[in-house]
Design an enzyme around this catalytic site. Structure first.
Site, PDB file in Angstrom:
ATOM      1  CE  LYS A  34      -2.126  -1.241   3.831  1.00 56.68           C
ATOM      2  NZ  LYS A  34      -1.408  -2.506   4.109  1.00 56.68           N
ATOM      3  NE  ARG A  74      -4.250  -1.580  10.289  1.00 56.67           N
ATOM      4  CZ  ARG A  74      -3.212  -0.942   9.776  1.00 56.67           C
ATOM      5  NH1 ARG A  74      -3.340   0.244   9.267  1.00 56.67           N
ATOM      6  NH2 ARG A  74      -2.042  -1.516   9.739  1.00 56.67           N
ATOM      7  NE  ARG A 121       7.249  -2.404   6.255  1.00 56.25           N
ATOM      8  CZ  ARG A 121       5.931  -2.346   6.420  1.00 56.25           C
ATOM      9  NH1 ARG A 121       5.146  -1.904   5.445  1.00 56.25           N
ATOM     10  NH2 ARG A 121       5.382  -2.773   7.539  1.00 56.25           N
ATOM     11  NE  ARG A 139       6.278  -0.352  10.345  1.00 54.39           N
ATOM     12  CZ  ARG A 139       5.093  -0.427   9.750  1.00 54.39           C
ATOM     13  NH1 ARG A 139       4.906   0.151   8.561  1.00 54.39           N
ATOM     14  NH2 ARG A 139       4.100  -1.072  10.311  1.00 54.39           N
ATOM     15  NE  ARG A 155       2.306  -5.065  11.428  1.00 49.39           N
ATOM     16  CZ  ARG A 155       3.376  -4.908  10.634  1.00 49.39           C
ATOM     17  NH1 ARG A 155       4.520  -5.489  10.941  1.00 49.39           N
ATOM     18  NH2 ARG A 155       3.282  -4.194   9.549  1.00 49.39           N
TER      19      ARG A 155
END
Ligand code: ADP
Ligand code: ADP
Ligand code: ZN
Length: 215
Positions: A13, A88, A127, A160, A171
């Site tokens: 996203k 969400r 990431r 992160r 998650r």
């Protein structure tokens, strides 16, 4: 134009948003980025949210709704916005439905980016994010030109805290349970556009463009 990016963590996203905002002149609103900035600056919002974020849980609706309410008051939102990571929950989506008419807007399209779970795990654990401008990279799939340095602003890249394998799994579960119901919520409103996100970044972007150009 008001567009929502929906999809599991790691779907791409934020990555796709970088191109969308440039091509369609939309204001980018990422509740995740806003929350991480509040944590970094040790603001009250950040202190309230950190514990949930570290665990991979959702931050309570009231806190997130407050963020979005404030952001939508800014004059730059009058020309449209791209939401990433919001709403969400169905509660958040209902809030948005109530808030939008006040600024003369409505949801034009919800892009649902779908990616297989194994691929999501690989994307999230590799990431890297720019500490200055939030640009998104991947060690293997989208590396910067110079190791650990942002191509766009020269900032340092970091991993992160919630991109560790344990938190990633949590998650993904949270997404299925709490965000999954939004798929039928927006389908029923005839604004849902599913996009296969398993291909490379530019192929996915082409499909997104095809949808946005028809809206
Ligand atoms: P989200 O915002 O949905 O959590 P990101 O845009 O941050 O997802 O992407 C997650 C990771 O996957 C990042 O490291 C990014 O560089 C990488 N990525 C994004 N899109 C693709 C893609 N189509 N193919 C391979 N890797 C991708
Ligand atoms: P992702 O890469 O998983 O899409 P985000 O950057 O959107 O991650 O979100 C990171 C974390 O911030 C979430 O795990 C959650 O704790 C919190 N968060 C972000 N947006 C929301 C939201 N709309 N509602 C509740 N919590 C949120
Ligand atoms: Zn940068």
């Amino acid at each position: 134009m008001l567009i929502i990016l929906l999809g599991p963590p790691g779907a791409g996203k934020g990555t796709q948003a970088e191109s969308i905002v440039k091509d369609y002149s939309l204001v980018y609103i990422s509740t995740g980025d806003i929350l991480r900035a509040a944590v970094k600056e040790d603001k009250e919002l950040g202190r309230k949210a950190k514990h949930y974020m570290d665990q991979g849980s959702l931050v309570p609706d009231e806190l997130v709704v407050e963020i979005v309410k404030d952001r939508l008051k800014d004059p730059d939102c009058q020309n449209g916005a791209l939401f990433d990571g919001f709403p969400r929950t169905v509660e958040q989506a209902k809030f948005l439905d109530e808030a939008l008419p006040e600024i003369g807007s409505m949801v034009d399209g919800v892009l649902l980016i779908e990616v297989d779970e194994d691929e999501l795990i690989e994307r999230l654990t590799g990431r890297r994010v720019c500490s200055k401008c939030n640009a998104v990279y991947h060690l293997k799939f989208n590396p910067p030109e110079v190791r650990n340095v942002c191509d766009q602003c020269g900032g340092d890249l970091y991993q992160r805290d919630d991109d560790s394998i344990e938190t990633v799994k949590e998650r993904l579960e949270v997404y299925k349970k709490q965000t999954g119901p939004l798929i039928s919520f927006y389908k029923d409103k005839n604004v849902l556009y599913p996009v296969d996100g398993n291909e490379d970044i530019s192929s996915v972007y082409k499909k997104i463009k095809a949808v946005l150009d028809k809206l």
